[in-house]
Enzyme design. Structure first.
Site, PDB file in Angstrom:
ATOM      1  N   ASN A   1      -6.300 -11.877  -2.972  1.00 41.06           N
ATOM      2  CA  ASN A   1      -6.388 -10.559  -2.338  1.00 41.06           C
ATOM      3  C   ASN A   1      -7.702  -9.863  -2.695  1.00 41.06           C
ATOM      4  OD1 ASN A   1      -5.253  -7.387  -3.253  1.00 41.06           O
ATOM      5  ND2 ASN A   1      -5.389  -7.991  -1.123  1.00 41.06           N
ATOM      6  N   GLY A   2      -8.248  -9.189  -1.698  1.00 42.94           N
ATOM      7  CA  GLY A   2      -9.446  -8.378  -1.902  1.00 42.94           C
ATOM      8  C   GLY A   2     -10.524  -8.681  -0.890  1.00 42.94           C
TER       9      GLY A   2
ATOM     10  N   MET B   1       0.839  -1.203   0.000  1.00 39.98           N
ATOM     11  CA  MET B   1       0.000   0.000   0.000  1.00 39.98           C
ATOM     12  C   MET B   1       0.870   1.247   0.000  1.00 39.98           C
ATOM     13  SD  MET B   1      -3.275  -0.660   2.473  1.00 39.98           S
ATOM     14  CE  MET B   1      -2.426  -1.523   3.791  1.00 39.98           C
TER      15      MET B   1
ATOM     16  N   ARG C   1      -6.427  -3.186   3.230  1.00 42.70           N
ATOM     17  CA  ARG C   1      -7.166  -2.238   4.074  1.00 42.70           C
ATOM     18  C   ARG C   1      -7.668  -2.836   5.383  1.00 42.70           C
ATOM     19  NH1 ARG C   1     -11.101  -0.709  -0.568  1.00 42.70           N
ATOM     20  NH2 ARG C   1     -10.682  -2.924  -0.891  1.00 42.70           N
TER      21      ARG C   1
ATOM     22  N   LYS D   1       1.815  -8.935  -9.348  1.00 46.33           N
ATOM     23  CA  LYS D   1       0.497  -8.655  -8.757  1.00 46.33           C
ATOM     24  C   LYS D   1      -0.445  -8.142  -9.845  1.00 46.33           C
ATOM     25  CE  LYS D   1      -1.682  -6.546  -4.728  1.00 46.33           C
ATOM     26  NZ  LYS D   1      -2.203  -5.232  -5.130  1.00 46.33           N
TER      27      LYS D   1
ATOM     28  N   GLN E   1       8.476  -3.956  -4.353  1.00 43.74           N
ATOM     29  CA  GLN E   1       7.588  -3.932  -5.516  1.00 43.74           C
ATOM     30  C   GLN E   1       7.983  -2.817  -6.492  1.00 43.74           C
ATOM     31  OE1 GLN E   1       3.457  -2.369  -5.753  1.00 43.74           O
ATOM     32  NE2 GLN E   1       2.860  -4.497  -6.130  1.00 43.74           N
TER      33      GLN E   1
ATOM     34  N   CYS F   1      -1.933  -1.440 -10.276  1.00 49.80           N
ATOM     35  CA  CYS F   1      -2.226  -0.075  -9.837  1.00 49.80           C
ATOM     36  C   CYS F   1      -3.164   0.616 -10.828  1.00 49.80           C
ATOM     37  CB  CYS F   1      -0.932   0.724  -9.686  1.00 49.80           C
ATOM     38  SG  CYS F   1      -1.273   2.410  -9.150  1.00 49.80           S
TER      39      CYS F   1
HETATM   40  C1  LIG Z   1      -3.904   3.207  -0.032  1.00 52.57           C
HETATM   41  C2  LIG Z   1      -3.620   2.036  -0.925  1.00 52.57           C
HETATM   42  C3  LIG Z   1      -2.403   1.954  -1.572  1.00 52.57           C
HETATM   43  C4  LIG Z   1      -2.126   0.866  -2.399  1.00 52.57           C
HETATM   44  N1  LIG Z   1      -0.889   0.771  -2.980  1.00 52.57           N
HETATM   45  C5  LIG Z   1      -0.572  -0.334  -3.706  1.00 52.57           C
HETATM   46  C6  LIG Z   1       0.741  -0.518  -4.224  1.00 52.57           C
HETATM   47  O1  LIG Z   1       1.645   0.294  -4.019  1.00 52.57           O
HETATM   48  N2  LIG Z   1       0.971  -1.633  -4.959  1.00 52.57           N
HETATM   49  C7  LIG Z   1      -0.008  -2.578  -5.201  1.00 52.57           C
HETATM   50  O2  LIG Z   1       0.248  -3.575  -5.871  1.00 52.57           O
HETATM   51  N3  LIG Z   1      -1.230  -2.441  -4.702  1.00 52.57           N
HETATM   52  C8  LIG Z   1      -1.543  -1.350  -3.952  1.00 52.57           C
HETATM   53  N4  LIG Z   1      -2.783  -1.244  -3.398  1.00 52.57           N
HETATM   54  C9  LIG Z   1      -3.766  -2.329  -3.564  1.00 52.57           C
HETATM   55  C10 LIG Z   1      -3.739  -3.316  -2.395  1.00 52.57           C
HETATM   56  O3  LIG Z   1      -2.491  -3.980  -2.329  1.00 52.57           O
HETATM   57  C11 LIG Z   1      -4.860  -4.357  -2.533  1.00 52.57           C
HETATM   58  O4  LIG Z   1      -4.685  -5.032  -3.751  1.00 52.57           O
HETATM   59  C12 LIG Z   1      -6.262  -3.753  -2.527  1.00 52.57           C
HETATM   60  O5  LIG Z   1      -6.389  -2.743  -1.550  1.00 52.57           O
HETATM   61  C13 LIG Z   1      -7.320  -4.848  -2.263  1.00 52.57           C
HETATM   62  O6  LIG Z   1      -7.084  -5.504  -1.048  1.00 52.57           O
HETATM   63  P1  LIG Z   1      -7.938  -5.176   0.298  1.00 52.57           P
HETATM   64  O7  LIG Z   1      -9.392  -5.396  -0.040  1.00 52.57           O
HETATM   65  O8  LIG Z   1      -7.404  -6.144   1.320  1.00 52.57           O
HETATM   66  O9  LIG Z   1      -7.700  -3.734   0.637  1.00 52.57           O
HETATM   67  C14 LIG Z   1      -3.092  -0.148  -2.591  1.00 52.57           C
HETATM   68  C15 LIG Z   1      -4.315  -0.065  -1.934  1.00 52.57           C
HETATM   69  C16 LIG Z   1      -4.590   1.009  -1.104  1.00 52.57           C
HETATM   70  C17 LIG Z   1      -5.921   1.069  -0.402  1.00 52.57           C
END
Ligand SMILES: Cc1cc2nc3c(=O)[nH]c(=O)nc-3n(C[C@H](O)[C@H](O)[C@H](O)COP(=O)(O)O)c2cc1C
Length: 333
Positions: A205-206, A21, A230, A144, A74, A104
């Site tokens: 994931n998700g 994140m 999150r 990813k 990453q 992303c």
């Molecule tokens: C604030 C924020 C920043 C994120 N930054 C990245 C990142 O740098 N690289 C990445 O692959 N995913 C990033 N993601 C996506 C998360 O890794 C994840 O795939 C997504 O939030 C879904 O998972 P969750 O439902 O557990 O939040 C980000 C998500 C959030 C909310």
């Protein structure tokens, strides 16, 4: 005997990992999650081109400390040559794994052809992966992915097969399309379909927010490792609960006093790791403080006050007040 996922020489316990994140899961955050039992952590995304042009801030993002291991750095990028060069540079920091971001959704990244834009160009995605794999030597490269660009184009199985053929050691699948950004529900069916399409490990994931949803994801998708983003906001305890389940340890949810202690520990870590002064570091700490106070009586007002914090002592005083409020509420006052 606890199960592990093996990627080359890297062994990851099958509990739950911290997903990357940007702007949230910095070193302090990763260390807190690791301390509470995260199986594996991933750095914030780093620009491959930025590293090649030796951007100082970018280099800081790549540093791996011993307590964070196993940890991936990453990278995002859209050019195989820059990706290979960036991997070569990142190897200096001795990451356990190199992860490539193909999920992303933000216009700034997608506009350069990187992140989830690669879901629209699978042959380029494979070329980038192959370049990274070649440069990484015996360090495993993972990718990813999202489920696709849009609901009309769910192509993650094809993408996963292509990056597997290019040498990826595992794929992580966030079950949303690029068009969904972070809204709607993650589609776990696509994770199950990817698991049935490739032979390498699949990380799911998700929308995993607690032990139950974690177990459900393992059961419904057959994934090899669950990654949580999150659901760990203000809640490193989620990793402790999941690890306790798999390792047969005890777990009881934190009391408000314990939560506030952990919040203050996290804030101290943010301040000590920051290169900025305490007041500036507190700007970074504010959102975390607010997350730790989520879900309690009166927390909306307190969360607002977190966004005004400018020193550690103010955070301490606010935590004390918050605990008092919860105690008086429980005492029926
Ligand atoms: C604030 C924020 C920043 C994120 N930054 C990245 C990142 O740098 N690289 C990445 O692959 N995913 C990033 N993601 C996506 C998360 O890794 C994840 O795939 C997504 O939030 C879904 O998972 P969750 O439902 O557990 O939040 C980000 C998500 C959030 C909310």
């Amino acid at each position: 005997m606890n199960r592990t996922v093996e990627l080359g020489k890297v062994s990851i316990p099958v509990t739950a990992a911290l997903a990357p994140m940007a702007g949230v899961a910095d070193r302090a955050y990763r260390l807190m999650c690791k301390k509470f039992g995260a199986a594996y952590v991933v750095s914030e995304m780093v620009s491959a081109k930025g590293i090649c042009y030796s951007d100082k801030k970018t280099a800081q993002l790549c540093t791996v400390t011993e307590q964070e291991r196993p940890m991936a750095v990453q990278l995002f990028g859209s050019e195989p040559e820059f990706m290979a060069k960036a991997v070569d540079i990142v190897l200096k920091y001795e990451p356990d794994i190199i992860d490539i971001n193909m999920g992303c959704p933000v216009p700034k990244v997608v506009g350069t052809g990187a992140g989830s834009a690669l879901m629209k160009d699978i042959s380029l995605a494979a070329e980038i992966t192959a370049a990274a794999v070649k440069a990484a030597g015996d360090v495993p490269v993972t990718v990813k992915l999202r489920s696709g660009w849009s609901s009309d184009d769910i192509n993650v199985c094809e993408a996963a097969k292509a990056v597997e053929a290019a040498g990826a050691a595992a794929v992580a699948v966030h079950g949303r399309t690029r068009d969904q950004f972070y809204s709607g529900k993650a589609d776990w069916n696509v994770i199950r379909r990817v698991k049935g399409s490739v032979s390498i490990p699949v990380f799911g994931n998700g929308d995993v927010t607690d032990l139950n949803s974690c177990l459900k994801m393992y059961e419904e998708t057959g994934c090899d490792l669950v990654m949580i983003a999150r659901g760990s906001y203000g809640n490193p305890f989620i990793f402790k609960e999941i690890a306790a389940h798999f390792n047969g340890g005890d777990y009881s949810p934190p009391t408000v006093e314990e939560k506030m202690q952990v919040m203050l520990e996290h804030i101290r870590l943010i301040i000590s790791l920051s290169e900025k002064n305490e007041e500036m570091a507190m700007h970074e700490a504010r959102k975390h403080a607010a997350w730790y106070m989520n879900g309690y009586y009166g927390s909306a007002k307190f969360r607002g006050r977190c966004y005004l914090l400018s020193s550690y002592s103010e955070a301490e005083a606010l935590a004390g007040e918050f605990i008092e409020l919860q105690r008086s509420r429980n005492a029926g006052c």
